[in-house]
Design an enzyme around this catalytic site. Structure first.
Site, PDB file in Angstrom:
ATOM      1  N   SER A   1       0.828  -1.220   0.000  1.00  0.00           N
ATOM      2  CA  SER A   1       0.000   0.000   0.000  1.00  0.00           C
ATOM      3  C   SER A   1       0.855   1.260   0.000  1.00  0.00           C
ATOM      4  O   SER A   1       0.320   2.364   0.077  1.00  0.00           O
ATOM      5  CB  SER A   1      -0.937  -0.009   1.212  1.00  0.00           C
TER       6      SER A   1
ATOM      7  N   ASN B   1      -1.830  -2.475  13.353  1.00  0.00           N
ATOM      8  CA  ASN B   1      -3.288  -2.279  13.363  1.00  0.00           C
ATOM      9  C   ASN B   1      -3.702  -1.020  14.125  1.00  0.00           C
ATOM     10  O   ASN B   1      -4.548  -0.265  13.667  1.00  0.00           O
ATOM     11  CB  ASN B   1      -3.987  -3.513  13.937  1.00  0.00           C
TER      12      ASN B   1
ATOM     13  N   THR C   1     -40.251  26.810  -8.774  1.00  0.00           N
ATOM     14  CA  THR C   1     -40.539  25.461  -8.299  1.00  0.00           C
ATOM     15  C   THR C   1     -40.817  24.655  -9.560  1.00  0.00           C
ATOM     16  O   THR C   1     -41.367  25.204 -10.524  1.00  0.00           O
ATOM     17  CB  THR C   1     -41.763  25.389  -7.355  1.00  0.00           C
ATOM     18  N   HIS C   2     -40.428  23.400  -9.579  1.00  0.00           N
ATOM     19  CA  HIS C   2     -40.557  22.559 -10.785  1.00  0.00           C
ATOM     20  C   HIS C   2     -39.841  23.187 -11.981  1.00  0.00           C
ATOM     21  O   HIS C   2     -40.215  22.931 -13.122  1.00  0.00           O
ATOM     22  CB  HIS C   2     -42.026  22.321 -11.150  1.00  0.00           C
TER      23      HIS C   2
ATOM     24  N   SER D   1     -14.671  25.984 -27.378  1.00  0.00           N
ATOM     25  CA  SER D   1     -14.850  24.713 -28.078  1.00  0.00           C
ATOM     26  C   SER D   1     -13.785  24.609 -29.151  1.00  0.00           C
ATOM     27  O   SER D   1     -13.325  25.615 -29.690  1.00  0.00           O
ATOM     28  CB  SER D   1     -16.246  24.684 -28.700  1.00  0.00           C
TER      29      SER D   1
ATOM     30  N   LYS E   1     -18.510  29.388 -28.678  1.00  0.00           N
ATOM     31  CA  LYS E   1     -18.821  28.751 -27.394  1.00  0.00           C
ATOM     32  C   LYS E   1     -18.016  29.299 -26.219  1.00  0.00           C
ATOM     33  O   LYS E   1     -16.856  29.640 -26.338  1.00  0.00           O
ATOM     34  CB  LYS E   1     -18.573  27.229 -27.486  1.00  0.00           C
TER      35      LYS E   1
ATOM     36  N   ASN F   1     -17.980  27.646 -22.503  1.00  0.00           N
ATOM     37  CA  ASN F   1     -18.585  26.543 -21.749  1.00  0.00           C
ATOM     38  C   ASN F   1     -18.262  26.588 -20.255  1.00  0.00           C
ATOM     39  O   ASN F   1     -17.130  26.869 -19.883  1.00  0.00           O
ATOM     40  CB  ASN F   1     -18.094  25.199 -22.308  1.00  0.00           C
TER      41      ASN F   1
ATOM     42  N   GLU G   1     -19.593  22.109 -14.543  1.00  0.00           N
ATOM     43  CA  GLU G   1     -19.976  20.758 -14.981  1.00  0.00           C
ATOM     44  C   GLU G   1     -19.122  19.703 -14.288  1.00  0.00           C
ATOM     45  O   GLU G   1     -19.611  18.646 -13.883  1.00  0.00           O
ATOM     46  CB  GLU G   1     -19.816  20.627 -16.495  1.00  0.00           C
TER      47      GLU G   1
ATOM     48  N   TYR H   1      -9.123  -6.584  12.783  1.00  0.00           N
ATOM     49  CA  TYR H   1      -8.548  -6.085  11.525  1.00  0.00           C
ATOM     50  C   TYR H   1      -8.619  -7.142  10.434  1.00  0.00           C
ATOM     51  O   TYR H   1      -8.410  -8.329  10.659  1.00  0.00           O
ATOM     52  CB  TYR H   1      -7.077  -5.665  11.736  1.00  0.00           C
TER      53      TYR H   1
ATOM     54  N   GLN I   1      -7.401  -2.044   4.248  1.00  0.00           N
ATOM     55  CA  GLN I   1      -6.402  -1.230   3.572  1.00  0.00           C
ATOM     56  C   GLN I   1      -7.055  -0.419   2.438  1.00  0.00           C
ATOM     57  O   GLN I   1      -6.518   0.595   2.006  1.00  0.00           O
ATOM     58  CB  GLN I   1      -5.303  -2.154   3.017  1.00  0.00           C
TER      59      GLN I   1
ATOM     60  N   LYS J   1      -8.084   3.630   2.440  1.00  0.00           N
ATOM     61  CA  LYS J   1      -7.256   4.800   2.135  1.00  0.00           C
ATOM     62  C   LYS J   1      -7.482   5.371   0.757  1.00  0.00           C
ATOM     63  O   LYS J   1      -7.696   6.583   0.610  1.00  0.00           O
ATOM     64  CB  LYS J   1      -5.784   4.465   2.353  1.00  0.00           C
TER      65      LYS J   1
HETATM   66  N1  ARG Z   1      -1.148  -1.275   5.258  1.00  0.00           N
HETATM   67  C1  ARG Z   1      -2.065  -1.758   6.221  1.00  0.00           C
HETATM   68  C2  ARG Z   1      -3.376  -1.020   6.099  1.00  0.00           C
HETATM   69  O1  ARG Z   1      -3.364   0.006   5.530  1.00  0.00           O
HETATM   70  C3  ARG Z   1      -1.537  -1.574   7.606  1.00  0.00           C
HETATM   71  C4  ARG Z   1      -2.087  -2.504   8.621  1.00  0.00           C
HETATM   72  C5  ARG Z   1      -1.589  -3.870   8.346  1.00  0.00           C
HETATM   73  N2  ARG Z   1      -1.851  -4.795   9.397  1.00  0.00           N
HETATM   74  C6  ARG Z   1      -1.732  -6.077   9.228  1.00  0.00           C
HETATM   75  N3  ARG Z   1      -1.944  -6.836  10.220  1.00  0.00           N
HETATM   76  N4  ARG Z   1      -1.485  -6.584   8.039  1.00  0.00           N
HETATM   77  O2  ARG Z   1      -4.405  -1.459   6.525  1.00  0.00           O
END
Ligand code: ARG
Length: 455
Positions: free
Chosen positions: A20, A107, A152-153, A274, A280, A282, A287, A314, A319, A322
């Site tokens: 990650s 964790n 309205t509408h 455009s 144009k 835009n 948008e 966990y 993961q 993120k």
């Molecule tokens: N890269 C992991 C995450 O973002 C970190 C936690 C990993 N923990 C584990 N027991 N593998 O979740």
């Protein structure tokens, strides 16, 4: 890292899949901050000798400095940011580096990092929302006297100050700020010390690390501390609602800048041309904000779906939190950074909003009120005005040009003063009920929101 139990190394594709660091490296400062607090606690509790702790903290500081200055590159072969920093620390200070992870797990480490990271980002987003709200408030103030039709509408409904329409969005953004701040308040408790899931046999001091990291307290259940990402979901929900508001405003800006409406002219710096049609101009930014709203909803849905079937505690699925929340944050920030100046530089074309307000019989309610105030029951007045509107449409007239003698065929209550009563200016200026559409009310709202924004 876990060579002890294994005879073979991870398959290359599996390793890439598992890693990650390419997205969690952005939390490096928070990871180091968390580790420093943890190390300080280990020393204070006598779990590690102070000399080792000092080495650890110095090492972490040098890593932070080098990363900030671009002197140290992230090792994309590392599994994640936590492993990378720990390995780098050991490279720099030797044996002591290997002691940092005492009484901690990735964790609780990752759970701390995300909270710290989101706390900073949420603060930045709140200030961007405030800036967008200011832009709206300034426009509303400048255009308090501009007469427009409310809809309205998407049908012309009643006369309003154009500023009143804008102020509705300022109110929505104020609530968005409140929602983000509420989520941050609940998020700001420390999971550090939950360890892998069950706490630890070491005499840790969780309150100490929590306080050092600026948390308001500690999470009371170690499994909860490492298992839940509800704080991410909550923040993303607040962002999704915020984007829904930005998207509605953007949709109106798109409509308003069309030739069909022409209520506003966007500044050249927030429009595009455009490649084929020379005429144009835009409203791409508006948008895109509307479009990116779908993406933020998607990020929220992705995380909710990821979490829904997970047994405690966990799981590696987590993961995935993120990329969703980072994308959400990046998108929201980009949208706000473009929306605020786009609104600020937009020109409201009052002559056009006025012209639109003249058509569409938007003073019909006021004409019915005129009769009702003279004693006719509102329902009867409503019916008579409906018939007059129908006759006007047939004769290509509007209520303001319909002759008095014709009015009097419908009711003896009609007198010359009706024309003043139904003039757009009167209709708007008289809508002085609390929160109403008059310029005076708009300026009151402007003051109120300004005060909220500077609290
Ligand atoms: N890269 C992991 C995450 O973002 C970190 C936690 C990993 N923990 C584990 N027991 N593998 O979740």
């Amino acid at each position: 890292m876990w060579a002890g139990r294994f005879q073979k190394t991870l398959d290359q594709k599996a390793d890439d899949f598992n890693s990650s660091i390419r997205f969690d490296h952005r939390m490096y400062a928070q990871d180091i901050q968390g580790s420093m607090a943890h190390a300080a606690m280990l020393g204070r509790q006598g779990i590690l000798p102070q000399a080792e702790v000092d080495k650890i903290i110095d090492g972490l500081e040098s890593i932070l400095r080098d990363l900030n200055e671009g002197k140290l590159a992230f090792d994309m072969q590392a599994e994640d940011i936590h492993m990378f920093i720990e390995a780098e620390l050991t490279k720099r200070i030797g044996e002591a580096g290997k002691r940092l992870h005492t009484a901690r797990s990735r964790n609780d480490q990752v759970a701390v990092d995300i909270r710290l990271y989101l706390r900073d980002e949420a603060e930045e987003i709140v200030s961007l929302v405030k800036d967008a709200a200011w832009a709206i408030v300034e426009q509303a103030e400048q255009n308090a006297e501009v007469i427009a039709s409310g809809y309205t509408h998407l049908q012309r409904a009643q006369p309003i100050s154009f500023g009143h329409h804008l102020m509705a969005y300022a109110m929505m953004l104020l609530r968005d700020i409140g929602r983000i701040e509420d989520a941050v308040k609940r998020m700001n408790v420390s999971p550090l010390g939950s360890c892998a899931l069950a706490g630890t046999t070491y005499p840790t001091d969780r309150a100490f690390t929590a306080q050092k990291l600026g948390f308001d307290g500690v999470m009371q259940n170690s499994i909860d501390g490492v298992s839940d990402r509800d704080f991410c979901v909550e923040l993303m929900s607040a962002f999704a609602i915020l984007m829904m508001h930005l998207s509605r405003l953007s949709e109106e800006i798109v409509l308003w800048s069309s030739w069909e409406f022409k209520f506003v002219e966007l500044d050249d710096s927030y429009t595009t041309g455009s490649s084929i049609m020379p005429q144009k101009k835009n409203p791409d930014m508006a948008e895109l904000i509307r479009g990116k709203t779908g993406r933020v909803y998607g990020d929220l849905m992705a995380l909710l779906t990821t979490l829904k079937g997970l047994p405690l505690a966990y799981n590696k699925d987590m993961q995935e939190d993120k990329e969703a929340i980072f994308d959400c944050i990046d998108t929201v920030k980009m949208c706000l950074e473009v929306l605020a100046p786009m609104v600020r530089t937009m020109k409201v074309l009052g002559a056009n909003t006025y012209r639109a307000a003249q058509k569409g019989f938007i003073n019909a309610t006021d004409l019915a009120d005129y009769l009702a105030k003279k004693g006719m029951p509102f329902r009867s007045a409503y019916k008579i005005v409906g018939q007059i509107v129908a006759e006007c449409i047939e004769k290509e007239l509007v209520l303001d040009t319909f002759p008095l003698n014709e009015y009097r065929k419908y009711s003896e209550l009609f007198e010359e003063d009706l024309y003043n009563e139904i003039s757009l200016e009167t209709c708007v200026n008289k809508r002085n009920s609390e929160g109403g559409a008059s310029p005076k009310s708009v300026l009151g709202q402007v003051e109120w929101v300004k005060k909220e924004l500077t609290k």
